[in-house]
Design an enzyme around this catalytic site. Sequence first.
Site, PDB file in Angstrom:
ATOM      1  N   SER A  15       3.574  -5.557  10.330  1.00 26.49           N
ATOM      2  CA  SER A  15       2.493  -5.005  11.158  1.00 26.49           C
ATOM      3  C   SER A  15       1.204  -5.806  11.020  1.00 26.49           C
ATOM      4  CB  SER A  15       2.216  -3.560  10.742  1.00 26.49           C
ATOM      5  OG  SER A  15       3.392  -2.811  10.757  1.00 26.49           O
ATOM      6  N   GLY A  16       0.769  -6.065   9.791  1.00 25.24           N
ATOM      7  CA  GLY A  16      -0.494  -6.763   9.567  1.00 25.24           C
ATOM      8  C   GLY A  16      -0.422  -8.237   9.932  1.00 25.24           C
ATOM      9  N   CYS A  43       7.627  -1.360   9.152  1.00 23.32           N
ATOM     10  CA  CYS A  43       7.422  -0.318  10.176  1.00 23.32           C
ATOM     11  C   CYS A  43       8.518  -0.351  11.235  1.00 23.32           C
ATOM     12  CB  CYS A  43       6.045  -0.516  10.814  1.00 23.32           C
ATOM     13  SG  CYS A  43       5.793   0.534  12.242  1.00 23.32           S
ATOM     14  N   CYS A  48       8.638   3.329   9.810  1.00 18.86           N
ATOM     15  CA  CYS A  48       8.162   4.327  10.784  1.00 18.86           C
ATOM     16  C   CYS A  48       9.088   4.515  11.986  1.00 18.86           C
ATOM     17  CB  CYS A  48       6.793   3.922  11.337  1.00 18.86           C
ATOM     18  SG  CYS A  48       5.746   2.983  10.239  1.00 18.86           S
ATOM     19  N   LYS A  51      12.782   5.688  11.274  1.00 12.47           N
ATOM     20  CA  LYS A  51      12.621   7.015  10.650  1.00 12.47           C
ATOM     21  C   LYS A  51      12.289   8.080  11.698  1.00 12.47           C
ATOM     22  CE  LYS A  51       8.755   8.339   9.755  1.00 12.47           C
ATOM     23  NZ  LYS A  51       7.794   8.211   8.709  1.00 12.47           N
ATOM     24  N   ALA A 115       8.173 -18.063   2.129  1.00 11.83           N
ATOM     25  CA  ALA A 115       7.073 -18.973   1.797  1.00 11.83           C
ATOM     26  C   ALA A 115       6.415 -18.541   0.497  1.00 11.83           C
ATOM     27  CB  ALA A 115       6.034 -18.950   2.924  1.00 11.83           C
ATOM     28  N   GLY A 177       9.077  13.360  -4.337  1.00  7.81           N
ATOM     29  CA  GLY A 177       8.420  14.467  -3.634  1.00  7.81           C
ATOM     30  C   GLY A 177       7.353  13.978  -2.685  1.00  7.81           C
ATOM     31  N   TYR A 179       6.115  11.551   0.881  1.00 11.44           N
ATOM     32  CA  TYR A 179       6.429  11.756   2.293  1.00 11.44           C
ATOM     33  C   TYR A 179       7.782  11.184   2.695  1.00 11.44           C
ATOM     34  CZ  TYR A 179       5.122   7.025   4.021  1.00 11.44           C
ATOM     35  OH  TYR A 179       5.073   5.682   4.295  1.00 11.44           O
ATOM     36  N   GLU A 183      10.744  13.386   4.421  1.00  8.61           N
ATOM     37  CA  GLU A 183      11.200  13.055   5.773  1.00  8.61           C
ATOM     38  C   GLU A 183      12.715  12.849   5.803  1.00  8.61           C
ATOM     39  OE1 GLU A 183       7.106  11.082   7.497  1.00  8.61           O
ATOM     40  OE2 GLU A 183       8.563   9.742   6.620  1.00  8.61           O
ATOM     41  N   ARG A 206       2.273  15.446  -3.587  1.00  6.73           N
ATOM     42  CA  ARG A 206       1.120  15.273  -4.476  1.00  6.73           C
ATOM     43  C   ARG A 206      -0.008  14.548  -3.725  1.00  6.73           C
ATOM     44  NH1 ARG A 206      -0.262  11.458  -8.598  1.00  6.73           N
ATOM     45  NH2 ARG A 206       1.473  10.166  -7.925  1.00  6.73           N
ATOM     46  N   GLY A 264       8.645   5.829  -4.704  1.00  3.05           N
ATOM     47  CA  GLY A 264       7.455   4.983  -4.584  1.00  3.05           C
ATOM     48  C   GLY A 264       7.784   3.578  -4.138  1.00  3.05           C
ATOM     49  N   ASP A 305       0.141  -3.470   3.050  1.00  4.46           N
ATOM     50  CA  ASP A 305       0.678  -2.840   1.838  1.00  4.46           C
ATOM     51  C   ASP A 305       0.574  -3.724   0.604  1.00  4.46           C
ATOM     52  OD1 ASP A 305       1.342  -0.831   3.553  1.00  4.46           O
ATOM     53  OD2 ASP A 305       3.480  -0.772   3.061  1.00  4.46           O
ATOM     54  N   HIS A 437      -5.263  27.590  26.610  1.00  4.53           N
ATOM     55  CA  HIS A 437      -4.385  28.722  26.344  1.00  4.53           C
ATOM     56  C   HIS A 437      -3.167  28.707  27.262  1.00  4.53           C
ATOM     57  CE1 HIS A 437      -3.397  32.719  24.948  1.00  4.53           C
ATOM     58  NE2 HIS A 437      -3.227  33.101  26.208  1.00  4.53           N
ATOM     59  N   GLU A 442      -5.028  25.669  20.277  1.00 10.51           N
ATOM     60  CA  GLU A 442      -6.243  26.474  20.497  1.00 10.51           C
ATOM     61  C   GLU A 442      -6.706  27.138  19.206  1.00 10.51           C
ATOM     62  OE1 GLU A 442      -5.850  30.021  23.034  1.00 10.51           O
ATOM     63  OE2 GLU A 442      -3.685  29.865  22.783  1.00 10.51           O
TER      64      GLU A 442
HETATM   65  P1  FAD Z   1       5.383  -5.114   6.200  1.00 14.17           P
HETATM   66  O1  FAD Z   1       5.492  -4.424   7.484  1.00 14.17           O
HETATM   67  O2  FAD Z   1       6.245  -4.634   5.080  1.00 14.17           O
HETATM   68  O3  FAD Z   1       5.683  -6.652   6.480  1.00 14.17           O
HETATM   69  C1  FAD Z   1       5.789  -7.585   5.447  1.00 14.17           C
HETATM   70  C2  FAD Z   1       6.735  -8.668   5.891  1.00 14.17           C
HETATM   71  O4  FAD Z   1       6.638  -9.779   4.994  1.00 14.17           O
HETATM   72  C3  FAD Z   1       8.200  -8.241   5.848  1.00 14.17           C
HETATM   73  O5  FAD Z   1       8.784  -8.467   7.120  1.00 14.17           O
HETATM   74  C4  FAD Z   1       8.825  -9.131   4.770  1.00 14.17           C
HETATM   75  O6  FAD Z   1      10.167  -9.486   5.066  1.00 14.17           O
HETATM   76  C5  FAD Z   1       7.924 -10.349   4.816  1.00 14.17           C
HETATM   77  N1  FAD Z   1       7.870 -11.123   3.579  1.00 14.17           N
HETATM   78  C6  FAD Z   1       7.679 -10.651   2.313  1.00 14.17           C
HETATM   79  N2  FAD Z   1       7.600 -11.698   1.454  1.00 14.17           N
HETATM   80  C7  FAD Z   1       7.729 -12.831   2.182  1.00 14.17           C
HETATM   81  C8  FAD Z   1       7.706 -14.218   1.872  1.00 14.17           C
HETATM   82  N3  FAD Z   1       7.519 -14.633   0.614  1.00 14.17           N
HETATM   83  N4  FAD Z   1       7.888 -15.120   2.853  1.00 14.17           N
HETATM   84  C9  FAD Z   1       8.076 -14.705   4.142  1.00 14.17           C
HETATM   85  N5  FAD Z   1       8.077 -13.401   4.504  1.00 14.17           N
HETATM   86  C10 FAD Z   1       7.899 -12.482   3.534  1.00 14.17           C
HETATM   87  N6  FAD Z   1       3.480   4.087   7.979  1.00 14.17           N
HETATM   88  C11 FAD Z   1       2.904   4.831   8.958  1.00 14.17           C
HETATM   89  O7  FAD Z   1       1.761   4.569   9.338  1.00 14.17           O
HETATM   90  N7  FAD Z   1       3.583   5.874   9.541  1.00 14.17           N
HETATM   91  C12 FAD Z   1       4.849   6.202   9.173  1.00 14.17           C
HETATM   92  O8  FAD Z   1       5.432   7.146   9.708  1.00 14.17           O
HETATM   93  C13 FAD Z   1       5.476   5.421   8.161  1.00 14.17           C
HETATM   94  N8  FAD Z   1       6.756   5.670   7.788  1.00 14.17           N
HETATM   95  C14 FAD Z   1       7.348   4.885   6.862  1.00 14.17           C
HETATM   96  C15 FAD Z   1       8.670   5.168   6.505  1.00 14.17           C
HETATM   97  C16 FAD Z   1       9.309   4.404   5.553  1.00 14.17           C
HETATM   98  C17 FAD Z   1      10.745   4.723   5.191  1.00 14.17           C
HETATM   99  C18 FAD Z   1       8.616   3.324   4.930  1.00 14.17           C
HETATM  100  C19 FAD Z   1       9.291   2.481   3.886  1.00 14.17           C
HETATM  101  C20 FAD Z   1       7.310   3.032   5.277  1.00 14.17           C
HETATM  102  C21 FAD Z   1       6.667   3.812   6.238  1.00 14.17           C
HETATM  103  N9  FAD Z   1       5.340   3.577   6.614  1.00 14.17           N
HETATM  104  C22 FAD Z   1       4.736   4.350   7.573  1.00 14.17           C
HETATM  105  C23 FAD Z   1       4.540   2.491   5.979  1.00 14.17           C
HETATM  106  C24 FAD Z   1       4.464   1.263   6.889  1.00 14.17           C
HETATM  107  O9  FAD Z   1       5.764   0.868   7.250  1.00 14.17           O
HETATM  108  C25 FAD Z   1       3.737   0.135   6.151  1.00 14.17           C
HETATM  109  O10 FAD Z   1       2.476   0.607   5.739  1.00 14.17           O
HETATM  110  C26 FAD Z   1       3.530  -1.091   7.038  1.00 14.17           C
HETATM  111  O11 FAD Z   1       4.752  -1.569   7.548  1.00 14.17           O
HETATM  112  C27 FAD Z   1       2.826  -2.187   6.248  1.00 14.17           C
HETATM  113  O12 FAD Z   1       2.718  -3.357   7.022  1.00 14.17           O
HETATM  114  P2  FAD Z   1       2.515  -4.760   6.312  1.00 14.17           P
HETATM  115  O13 FAD Z   1       2.203  -5.734   7.394  1.00 14.17           O
HETATM  116  O14 FAD Z   1       1.563  -4.639   5.202  1.00 14.17           O
HETATM  117  O15 FAD Z   1       3.909  -5.107   5.630  1.00 14.17           O
END
Ligand code: FAD
Length: 459
Positions: A15-16, A43, A48, A51, A115, A177, A179, A183, A206, A264, A305, A437, A442
């Site tokens: 995502s980021g 995600c 997300c 799920k 990388a 315990g 999210y 889920e 928690r 976790g 993350d 309503h 509401e």
């Molecule tokens: P990520 O999306 O994890 O992307 C990191 C990427 O880096 C991965 O594709 C990985 O393969 C790649 N990578 C790692 N190391 C290397 C490397 N050395 N070289 C090349 N590539 C690499 N968030 C919500 O907002 N709503 C939700 O409902 C929700 N549900 C979730 C359910 C589950 C089961 C899980 C596990 C998470 C959930 N999240 C949810 C959290 C959300 O998915 C994360 O917060 C989000 O994806 C973080 O994005 P990111 O870009 O930090 O990392």
Amino acid sequence: MTQYEYDLFVIGAGSGGVRAARLAARAGAKVAIAEDAEVGGTCVIRGCVPKKLLVHGAEFAGHLRDAAGFGWTIEPPKFSWPTLRDNVQAEVHRLSGLYLKNLSAAGAELIAERARVIDPHGVQLASGRNVTAKRILVATGGHTYRPKDLKGQELAITSTDAFLLEQLPKSILIVGGGYIALEFATVFCGLGVETTIVYRGEKVLRGFDREVRAHVQMEMTAHGISILNNTNLAEISEAANGQRIVKLDNGQEMRVDQVLLAVGREPNTAGLGLEDVGVKLTPRGAVMVDQYSRSSVSSISAVGDVTDRLNLTPVAIREAVAFVETEFLGRPTAFDHADVASAVFCKPTVGVVGLTEAQAREKGRVRIYRTLFRPMRNILANNPQRTLMKLVVDAESDAVVGVHIAGAEAAELIQLAAVAVKAKLTKAQWDATCAVHPTVAEELVLMGEPVAHDNEAPA
Ligand code: FAD
């Protein structure tokens, strides 16, 4: 002036990372992004999206039950796990394809390799090729934690494995315990799996408001999920028939088809080479960053993350946007992590934003408003599930500083409540808003009298 091959090298196409790569490339920067798995990250591929689709799939069981009260007779319904699983995976791959297309349309180069950082401006790819970049963005996300000292932990699955199960188990024990545990318990229970949660704490969720925790625990139990609190897993072993034998620290022994660990997540920094180039990590192994997502090495930033700030997809995206604004568009921008709304897609669904009652009481005087009711739909459906709504108000300013909802549609409702909390609207302004309503929503503008003042001890 030093010449670099790229203006920006992003590690991780989740995502980021994807958002930062696209925006920086659109701003004219030469961008590469490395990914060693499927583009889209947690995600889209294992979080997300799949799920939420499973949650939707499981919800039909309840809808089919409720339908009888509305006059529908439905033949004994049949469910196919392979159909749901494969349809979810097809959607996940479709979305991953869109991410790829968008990256390429923006002009970012995807490098499908692992990388690692080798100097403040250098990255080494798994193939051995070294590249240089003016800025490096670490966006590697996190992974599920497995307690190494738990005997037999390799016999358990994680949320990532759960999406791909060959067949639906008849029984499952979910450890945790938080999210993700709740889920998956909701999904499995909804799909007819005998579901048990083992959690070491007093009540699930928690960190959430205490009344939400109590309500969710009660409703999930009523929904048929067995929750064992103040209990730890001592050991997992395999029975001759392939089942898991689980020993708990209270002496209890159980046999289940699957054990799912949801205890976790940890930041992905191992083997990234960050500490060797001077990037400071937190004790949990996350990249330490300032408000602009800069690490202790000025040319290296991190979002999402891997920084372990608020581990949610929209937060990773907003941090990425702020990073590009700051580093490529000349507008220093710090993402404000306050009042970010979030949802838990368990049954009842939880939506929260702002302070819990306990957090607000630590800051000053409060007024608490609460309502607990059975939505109209549930009455005809003969469904006992009730909805809890709670407003936490700062008694000095009258601002609504916390909204906590547990009930159907809570995730949808909280998005709009978050606008009001972020805008620091007062309880008087909520009250001045006319109701829609008949709706569940509401009730949010109809909570007349407080149930507790600052001088009353929390119940
Ligand atoms: P990520 O999306 O994890 O992307 C990191 C990427 O880096 C991965 O594709 C990985 O393969 C790649 N990578 C790692 N190391 C290397 C490397 N050395 N070289 C090349 N590539 C690499 N968030 C919500 O907002 N709503 C939700 O409902 C929700 N549900 C979730 C359910 C589950 C089961 C899980 C596990 C998470 C959930 N999240 C949810 C959290 C959300 O998915 C994360 O917060 C989000 O994806 C973080 O994005 P990111 O870009 O930090 O990392």
